[in-house]
Design a protein around this motif. Structure first.
Motif, PDB file in Angstrom:
ATOM      1  N   THR B 148      20.102  90.459  50.378  1.00 44.26           N
ATOM      2  CA  THR B 148      19.754  91.378  51.149  1.00 44.26           C
ATOM      3  C   THR B 148      20.519  92.226  51.690  1.00 44.26           C
ATOM      4  OG1 THR B 148      18.228  89.512  52.360  1.00 44.26           O
ATOM      5  CG2 THR B 148      18.422  91.524  53.739  1.00 44.26           C
ATOM      6  N   GLY B 149      20.156  93.668  51.602  1.00 40.40           N
ATOM      7  CA  GLY B 149      21.013  94.798  52.156  1.00 40.40           C
ATOM      8  C   GLY B 149      21.064  94.868  53.681  1.00 40.40           C
ATOM      9  N   TRP B 296      25.793  93.434  51.041  1.00 38.37           N
ATOM     10  CA  TRP B 296      24.701  92.952  50.554  1.00 38.37           C
ATOM     11  C   TRP B 296      24.906  91.285  51.037  1.00 38.37           C
ATOM     12  CZ3 TRP B 296      20.323  94.948  48.921  1.00 38.37           C
ATOM     13  CH2 TRP B 296      20.430  96.409  48.576  1.00 38.37           C
ATOM     14  N   PHE B 297      24.187  90.593  51.377  1.00 39.63           N
ATOM     15  CA  PHE B 297      24.292  89.485  51.762  1.00 39.63           C
ATOM     16  C   PHE B 297      23.305  88.252  51.345  1.00 39.63           C
ATOM     17  CE2 PHE B 297      23.875  85.823  55.029  1.00 39.63           C
ATOM     18  CZ  PHE B 297      25.076  85.631  55.285  1.00 39.63           C
ATOM     19  N   ALA B 310      28.427  87.452  50.060  1.00 38.02           N
ATOM     20  CA  ALA B 310      28.481  88.856  50.410  1.00 38.02           C
ATOM     21  C   ALA B 310      29.326  89.686  49.544  1.00 38.02           C
ATOM     22  CB  ALA B 310      29.241  88.954  51.844  1.00 38.02           C
ATOM     23  N   ILE B 311      28.681  90.930  49.430  1.00 36.97           N
ATOM     24  CA  ILE B 311      29.281  92.029  48.744  1.00 36.97           C
ATOM     25  C   ILE B 311      29.674  93.209  49.619  1.00 36.97           C
ATOM     26  CG2 ILE B 311      28.978  93.764  46.809  1.00 36.97           C
ATOM     27  CD1 ILE B 311      27.134  91.545  45.391  1.00 36.97           C
ATOM     28  N   GLY B 320      32.464  84.840  48.490  1.00 36.13           N
ATOM     29  CA  GLY B 320      31.691  83.664  48.811  1.00 36.13           C
ATOM     30  C   GLY B 320      31.951  82.427  48.492  1.00 36.13           C
ATOM     31  N   THR B 321      31.252  81.433  48.990  1.00 35.78           N
ATOM     32  CA  THR B 321      31.716  80.077  48.722  1.00 35.78           C
ATOM     33  C   THR B 321      30.649  79.504  47.872  1.00 35.78           C
ATOM     34  OG1 THR B 321      32.625  79.910  50.853  1.00 35.78           O
ATOM     35  CG2 THR B 321      32.342  77.644  49.715  1.00 35.78           C
ATOM     36  N   PRO B 322      31.015  79.233  46.455  1.00 35.54           N
ATOM     37  CA  PRO B 322      29.801  78.565  45.580  1.00 35.54           C
ATOM     38  C   PRO B 322      29.558  77.366  46.044  1.00 35.54           C
ATOM     39  CG  PRO B 322      32.032  79.017  44.460  1.00 35.54           C
ATOM     40  CD  PRO B 322      32.146  79.512  45.745  1.00 35.54           C
TER      41      PRO B 322
END
Lengths: 317, 352
Positions: B148-149, B296-297, B310-311, B320-322
């Protein structure tokens, strides 16, 4: 509660896994056995006895006859060939390796390769230090451990002369008596195990000696115990590899570092108004460098390869 | 002493006079100021009357912003009145229209998105491609759809820090001469004092999103900072802040001190050892800006834990934590360990 239950389940599964792997190992190591070269014990004790090169009992034929009988009796009881060699002048100057080679050849010539038995070399050649040796073949390599042999040597130190010291024939007689007693005692105390083994790397070809289900084996292929050790090491390395991989991946899946806030520092608006590095004291210490000097340690070389399989225990007097 | 109540210039809480230090102290953010300092600071930051354009912008914001509420996770999502938010960006449950926003939530500044959705999806795919132990559905198209933006509310602080550093530094060198080894030790008094300024240290005002995640995708390039306009929200969601200035100040203070420490420590030469006697970084003044920054989440719930990704919507920096599929990892490690054991068993002679 759920977490501790999971941990318990993991531990149980881990233990079950270890038991299963170990059971598989036992099955594998006992599945493949190469040709058995063991010649055992013929039951003939006529070649067992004493060779008195030194001539200790030359003037006491009754004593030597009695001792020969005692040694054969011991051979019969232990179901092994036993030869006691009292070395004289011809063996003066023999190195430890040469003595061991001599013992191995003498044993193989007298009783044959891979038979069950031993030779006890008593060094009365007059060299200093005197070097006694017990060379074991076949089942004797399993029955008489290195500790047993050292225990025998220690007991016999009470009877055998120190290097260069004089001795009487009765000392040697007593030593042989005690030797036979010790052999019989250790034989009675011996508890066979399928996974103990002796690896003779010197013999050509190298062989493994082991006892399996009460039967003595001399094989070119590895003993079950040797295979088990290799398998366990391989499994340990495999386990460590898996564990390290697991931990590395887990670390890689952790959150990475955050941004260093120093990127927000305004260089134009920042100023260190006081910036000083003032020398307040200086001092020099000195200490003497200690020098160590030590003597070297020499190691003697061993003998060449031989036909039969023998294990040695040596002792210097 | 006059009876005026002064507000903390750092976090806006009431300052109280401390008779011991003879200073005005903030119980909330632990800042302290002399009377003269606070009078000077208050004079500098006196509120001015908003101009007409500012009033108009505030009205636009109130009239054209819809607030949606997620009854599942509690998130408040803003978007302009031309679009409808259906799902919560955080927990992916349906959201309901909660009403309009008051003008206090109108941001001062905004940075528009520079990374579009396709670029963000591509970045995510490349990031997740390197991680073979994530759950299968984390890589699925259905999951990727959830990126999501989002305009995340940030408080950005410009801080003036008073640095006070004093230490004993030792320089040790050694040499050997003859039978002796000599060691020379020089001791220095190291002093650093001054003002360090940090500009725009950001702290997100959204309690749902992990603070460290937002710090990881920093920095944002403030050169692209624009006055807020409703047009930026078009096509994106925005979060309503639920942590105010005072709430984020401890984080700001900590990060500002870290920045100050770095400046001071970088100015100190190489000593063998440094015995620090005094090291203080006091924030004397903080100027705040409330801004919306583009992110971007995506969040992913796996085994009762929420994993966030997040970007930075401006620079493309991602973090991020994969999620880790432990079962898959355990089976792989077990297989690897077994293969290694088997090969070594064969090569090492464990079988024959």
């Amino acid at each position: 509660m759920k977490k501790s239950g999971n941990a318990l389940l993991t531990i149980v599964l881990f233990l079950v896994g270890i038991i299963a792997v170990f059971a598989a190992d036992i099955l594998i190591v006992n599945s493949f056995t190469t040709k058995n070269l063991a010649a055992g014990f013929s039951g003939d004790t006529s070649d067992s006895g004493i060779i008195d090169e030194r001539g200790v009992f030359d003037e006491e034929p009754s004593t030597i006859n009695g001792l020969q009988k005692r040694v054969r009796q011991c051979a019969e009881k232990t179901e092994m060939n036993i030869l006691i060699y009292i070395a004289g002048d011809p063996h003066y100057g023999y190195s430890d390796g040469e003595i061991e080679d001599f013992d191995d050849r003498l044993y193989d010539q007298t009783f044959g390769e891979y038979t069950d038995g031993l030779i006890y070399y008593i060094d009365l050649s007059g060299q200093s230090p005197a070097h006694d040796d017990i060379s074991r073949s076949g089942r004797a390599a399993m029955v008489y451990s290195e500790d047993d042999c050292q225990s025998i040597f220690t007991a016999l130190d009470n009877y055998l002369p120190k290097s260069g010291m004089s001795y009487g024939s009765e000392d040697i007689r007593d030593a042989i008596e005690v030797f036979c007693e010790k052999l019989e005692r250790f034989h009675d105390e011996y508890k066979p195990s399928n996974y103990k083994f002796f690896h003779d790397k010197v013999s050509n070809p190298s062989v493994y000696v082991f006892v399996k289900d009460g039967e003595t084996y001399v094989t070119k292929g590895r003993a079950p115990g040797a295979k088990l050790i290799r398998l366990l090491i391989a499994e340990l390395i495999g386990f460590v590899t898996g564990l390290v991989t697991y931990l590395i991946v887990k670390i890689r899946y952790k959150f990475k570092n955050t941004t260093n806030p120093s990127v927000y520092v305004s260089r134009e608006r920042s100023a260190l108004t006081e910036r000083s590095d003032t020398l307040i004291r200086s001092y020099v210490t000195k200490h003497r460098i200690s020098s160590n000097s030590g003597g070297g340690r020499g190691f003697g070389g061993g003998g060449g390869g031989h036909g039969g399989s023998h294990s040695h225990s040596g002792h210097s007097r | 002493m006059d009876a005026a109540i002064y507000k903390c210039p750092n976090c806006n809480a009431d300052l109280k006079f401390d008779p011991v230090t003879q200073k005005l102290s903030c119980e909330y953010c632990l800042s302290s100021f002399t009377i003269d300092e606070i009078k000077k600071l208050c004079a500098e930051t006196e509120n001015s009357i908003p101009d007409a354009a500012e009033v108009q912008l505030q009205q636009d914001f109130e009239e054209h912003t819809n607030l949606y509420h997620c009854s599942s996770c509690g998130a408040d999502i803003m978007c302009d009145d031309r679009q409808t938010a259906l799902f919560c960006y955080y927990c992916h449950n349906p959201v309901i229209l909660a009403g309009k926003l008051t003008g206090q939530y109108k941001p001062d500044k905004v940075i528009g998105f520079k990374i579009n959705r396709d670029m963000a999806v591509d970045m995510f795919k490349r990031w997740v491609q390197k991680r073979m132990f994530v759950p299968k559905d984390f890589k699925s198209e259905q999951q990727i759809e959830k990126i999501t933006g989002l305009y995340v509310p940030f408080w950005a602080a410009d801080c003036d820090i008073n640095a006070d550093f004093s230490a004993i530094g030792k320089k040790v060198r050694g040499w050997t001469s003859g039978e002796y080894h000599y060691t020379e030790t020089k001791e220095f008094r190291v002093v650093r004092r001054g003002k360090i300024a940090v500009d725009g240290i950001p702290a997100d005002g959204e309690s749902k999103i992990d603070d460290l995640l937002m710090e990881s995708i920093e920095p944002f390039d403030y050169n692209d900072l624009k006055d807020f306009s409703m047009s930026y929200l078009s096509g994106f969601f925005a979060d309503k802040y639920d942590v105010d200035k005072a709430g984020v100040f401890p984080r700001i203070r900590s990060r500002a001190s870290q920045a100050g420490k770095k400046v001071v420590r970088d100015s100190i030469g190489s000593y063998t050892s440094l015995n620090v006697a005094v090291e203080q970084y006091n924030i004397m003044k903080t100027d705040w800006q409330y801004m919306m920054l583009p992110v971007w989440f995506m969040s992913y719930k796996y085994k009762d834990k929420v994993y966030e990704f997040a970007i930075n919507g401006q620079t493309g920096k991602l973090a991020g934590t994969p999620p880790l599929d432990k079962r898959k990892l355990k089976l792989t490690c077990l297989g690897l360990g077994a293969a290694v054991a088997l090969i070594l068993g064969f090569v090492g002679g464990g079988f024959f």
